[in-house]
Design an enzyme around this catalytic site. Sequence first.
Site, PDB file in Angstrom:
ATOM      1  N   GLU A 267      28.643  27.982  97.018  1.00  0.00           N
ATOM      2  CA  GLU A 267      29.086  28.180  98.399  1.00  0.00           C
ATOM      3  C   GLU A 267      29.554  29.602  98.666  1.00  0.00           C
ATOM      4  O   GLU A 267      29.309  30.157  99.737  1.00  0.00           O
ATOM      5  CB  GLU A 267      30.189  27.180  98.750  1.00  0.00           C
ATOM      6  CG  GLU A 267      29.707  25.740  98.904  1.00  0.00           C
ATOM      7  CD  GLU A 267      29.443  25.046  97.583  1.00  0.00           C
ATOM      8  OE1 GLU A 267      29.795  25.621  96.520  1.00  0.00           O
ATOM      9  OE2 GLU A 267      28.879  23.938  97.597  1.00  0.00           O
TER      10      GLU A 267
ATOM     11  N   HIS B  85      34.946  14.355 100.443  1.00  0.00           N
ATOM     12  CA  HIS B  85      33.864  14.126 101.397  1.00  0.00           C
ATOM     13  C   HIS B  85      34.386  13.721 102.775  1.00  0.00           C
ATOM     14  O   HIS B  85      33.615  13.289 103.614  1.00  0.00           O
ATOM     15  CB  HIS B  85      32.916  13.032 100.894  1.00  0.00           C
ATOM     16  CG  HIS B  85      32.099  13.434  99.703  1.00  0.00           C
ATOM     17  ND1 HIS B  85      32.634  13.606  98.460  1.00  0.00           N
ATOM     18  CD2 HIS B  85      30.778  13.697  99.572  1.00  0.00           C
ATOM     19  CE1 HIS B  85      31.685  13.949  97.606  1.00  0.00           C
ATOM     20  NE2 HIS B  85      30.543  14.015  98.263  1.00  0.00           N
TER      21      HIS B  85
HETATM   22  C1  LIG Z   1      31.258  22.790  95.290  1.00  0.00           C
HETATM   23  C2  LIG Z   1      30.321  21.660  95.581  1.00  0.00           C
HETATM   24  N1  LIG Z   1      29.265  21.864  96.375  1.00  0.00           N
HETATM   25  C3  LIG Z   1      28.424  20.851  96.670  1.00  0.00           C
HETATM   26  C4  LIG Z   1      28.631  19.617  96.150  1.00  0.00           C
HETATM   27  C5  LIG Z   1      27.686  18.470  96.508  1.00  0.00           C
HETATM   28  N2  LIG Z   1      26.936  18.080  95.317  1.00  0.00           N
HETATM   29  C6  LIG Z   1      27.336  17.059  94.547  1.00  0.00           C
HETATM   30  S1  LIG Z   1      26.420  16.906  93.185  1.00  0.00           S
HETATM   31  C7  LIG Z   1      25.414  18.193  93.611  1.00  0.00           C
HETATM   32  C8  LIG Z   1      24.309  18.600  92.705  1.00  0.00           C
HETATM   33  C9  LIG Z   1      24.802  18.855  91.320  1.00  0.00           C
HETATM   34  O1  LIG Z   1      23.763  19.221  90.476  1.00  0.00           O
HETATM   35  P1  LIG Z   1      23.989  19.552  88.961  1.00  0.00           P
HETATM   36  O2  LIG Z   1      25.127  20.538  88.813  1.00  0.00           O
HETATM   37  O3  LIG Z   1      22.699  19.939  88.388  1.00  0.00           O
HETATM   38  O4  LIG Z   1      24.524  18.202  88.333  1.00  0.00           O
HETATM   39  P2  LIG Z   1      23.842  16.747  88.278  1.00  0.00           P
HETATM   40  O5  LIG Z   1      24.467  15.944  89.380  1.00  0.00           O
HETATM   41  O6  LIG Z   1      22.375  16.891  88.429  1.00  0.00           O
HETATM   42  O7  LIG Z   1      24.231  16.204  86.957  1.00  0.00           O
HETATM   43  C10 LIG Z   1      25.825  18.724  94.834  1.00  0.00           C
HETATM   44  C11 LIG Z   1      25.150  19.834  95.540  1.00  0.00           C
HETATM   45  C12 LIG Z   1      29.746  19.438  95.317  1.00  0.00           C
HETATM   46  N3  LIG Z   1      30.034  18.241  94.755  1.00  0.00           N
HETATM   47  N4  LIG Z   1      30.571  20.463  95.039  1.00  0.00           N
END
Ligand SMILES: Cc1ncc(C[n+]2csc(CCOP(=O)(O)OP(=O)(O)O)c2C)c(N)n1
Lengths: 383, 326
Positions: free
Chosen positions: B62, B131
């Site tokens: 972000e 959220h």
């Molecule tokens: C700071 C932040 N930005 C956006 C989100 C929304 N969000 C939740 S999980 C996710 C993707 C995460 O991907 P990754 O780090 O590859 O982990 P995975 O869930 O695939 O294990 C996003 C964008 C969040 N939780 N925190």
Amino acid sequence: MTVDSTAARKPRGGKRAGAKKPAAGAGEPELVQLLTPEGERVEHPDYAIDVTPEELRGLYRDMVLTRRFDAEATTLQRQGELGLWASLLGQEAAQIGSGRATRDDDYVFPTYREHGVAWCRGVDPTNLLGMFRGVNNGGWDPNENNFHLYTIVIGSQALHATGYAMGITKDGADSAVVAYFGDGATSQGDVAEAFTFAAVYNAPVVFFCQNNQWAISEPTEKQTRVPLYRRAQGYGFPGVRVDGNDVLACLAVTRAALERARTGQGPTFVEAFTYRMGAHTTSDDPTRYRRDEERELWEAKDPILRLRRHLEREGLADDEFFAALEAESDALAKRVRETVRAMPDPESTAIFENIYADGHALVDEEREQFIAYQASFADEESK
Amino acid sequence: MATEKLSIVKAINASLRTALENDPKVIVMGEDVGKLGGVFRVTDGLQKDFGEDRVIDTPLAESGIVGTAIGLALRGYRPVVEIQFDGFVFPAYDQIVTQLAKMHARALGKIKMPVVVRIPYGGAIGAVEHHSESPESLFAHVAGLKIVSPANASDAYWMLQQAIQSDDPVIYFEPKRRYHDRSEVDTEAIPGPLHTARTVRQGTDLTLVAYGPMVKTCLEAAAAAAEEGRNLEVLDLRSISPIDFDAVQASVERTRRLVVVHEAPVFFGSGAEIAARITERCFYHLEAPVLRVGGYHAPYPPSRLEDEYLPGLDRVLDAVDRALAY
Ligand SMILES: Cc1ncc(C[n+]2csc(CCOP(=O)(O)OP(=O)(O)O)c2C)c(N)n1
């Protein structure tokens, strides 16, 4: 393949975790693998590991029960018992392998998907469900099993893990820390800052990234142009890429990284190359961004099937073992189902609990007003 | 006539589409905004039609999203960035507060910062932690930012058009619990000014002031109060920075009572600002202190308790009763 850091410090205890190979060249790196998808044991020069048949069966049991727990949680979400669920389907080996490498006095900082690691740390799986059901924002005492609360804000916990590890060094202790995060998280500033602090303070922390190929709809290519494990080199500590669907390799690589940490050699970045077989969470619709064929390719590398093939081909487990495990899975699923359904909603005044350790006058005032307001309805009803 | 009944999601989508069509400098960026169309599908189909150069799936960062949007704006672009959920704006808070908000002033007005930060906000969707936050006051306290929040599809469409055309940074808070509420949108209308309040219900006994998700709640409360013979006026603030105090004042001078309603915690919230200003402006008109209804000084609770935490019909009516009892 490993990338060694020139900045690696001298070990405190005089132990060296084995000389590592020089940096990998261009092109796709090899994964550290000890068990092929066909279930065949292979050797790796840096990561020899001895496991007894009993340990192998134990790892298999952990993975099967974790998958069953996860499947049950997904079902409970579909039935409206949970508001959301983040499935670990496909990531069992990465989690069980790394989780079983930790010692009781180590400390783990998870994301929101580390149900298998929680299992290894002895957290009752039903405790994980409270926040997904919406009855609490945590659900367990982190110090009971040295397993921190789930962290939803991506990447934050990498810094907490590093700070905790810095504290271990200050205390002169020889425990270590594992920080879990996804491939997407490696784009966050917090993760970059954690790498910097961990390197500068030679903190005993293992950064365990499960590269499950996706951050919701975005493939890893939208986060990085180099294989993730190579990032570590720029910070001055080793990066290793391990077959994340190979529980033995994950165990061996994490064990070695923890050993490095314990012996004063600082952080390691482990990239477990794996795959998220399901949706990101139960709210996600992967058909919008991903093709079924991809999942099929990875199903052939299924971490549980792989170990089962090995157990069978080596005659390390008999029908009785598999049948008993099936029964244990059923029992676990039943217990989870019953516990969740019986999980009560919190008292409404819980809103005001545990906000401050030393209390706060405004919270007290608002709690009183809230109670009086609620009571006014009861008065109405009794009229 | 280009009038259509749209949900807020569809109205924002249509607005982004219009902006992308009309101005090649407009860029949409954020996590998952491309193929997925955003987790709420607000950007659905835009990447398909405008390409990956205009509708950009960013890395999961972000601070990076807002920071690079600032750079793009310096280069003459007009980025519209999506923060996936309210609780995830904080990694970008540094960039928004220390950079985005102050750039114009620091450059003695020589550079403009036409960046829109879209944030789905507020609760009542049964989500997990982070959220359901309502952090608007944290932004309103910062000079250099403008803050708006539409409460219906027409405003969602037009206020976004105006935010994108504004040369100031605008934080555009989307009431996510109302995303699927539908209402008429006339895409050929001439919109009113961005930062004015609107009377959405006329009344004589008391003024309810709200914005975003709470406008509908206040209208429902006013309808319920009408059954008890009380005639409430409802003002949709629309803009949180600046606030249209003239409109609030004019209403309060007629009704003589004011209740401010928002989801965010009351303590140091936007209601405090409105209460203070209106008390200054309308001291001799007021028959009762300005009352506030909102969240408690508590972290947003787990979803099973959010109905208790969020202001609903009953809590609004309770405040109305108290104000009328003076
Ligand atoms: C700071 C932040 N930005 C956006 C989100 C929304 N969000 C939740 S999980 C996710 C993707 C995460 O991907 P990754 O780090 O590859 O982990 P995975 O869930 O695939 O294990 C996003 C964008 C969040 N939780 N925190």
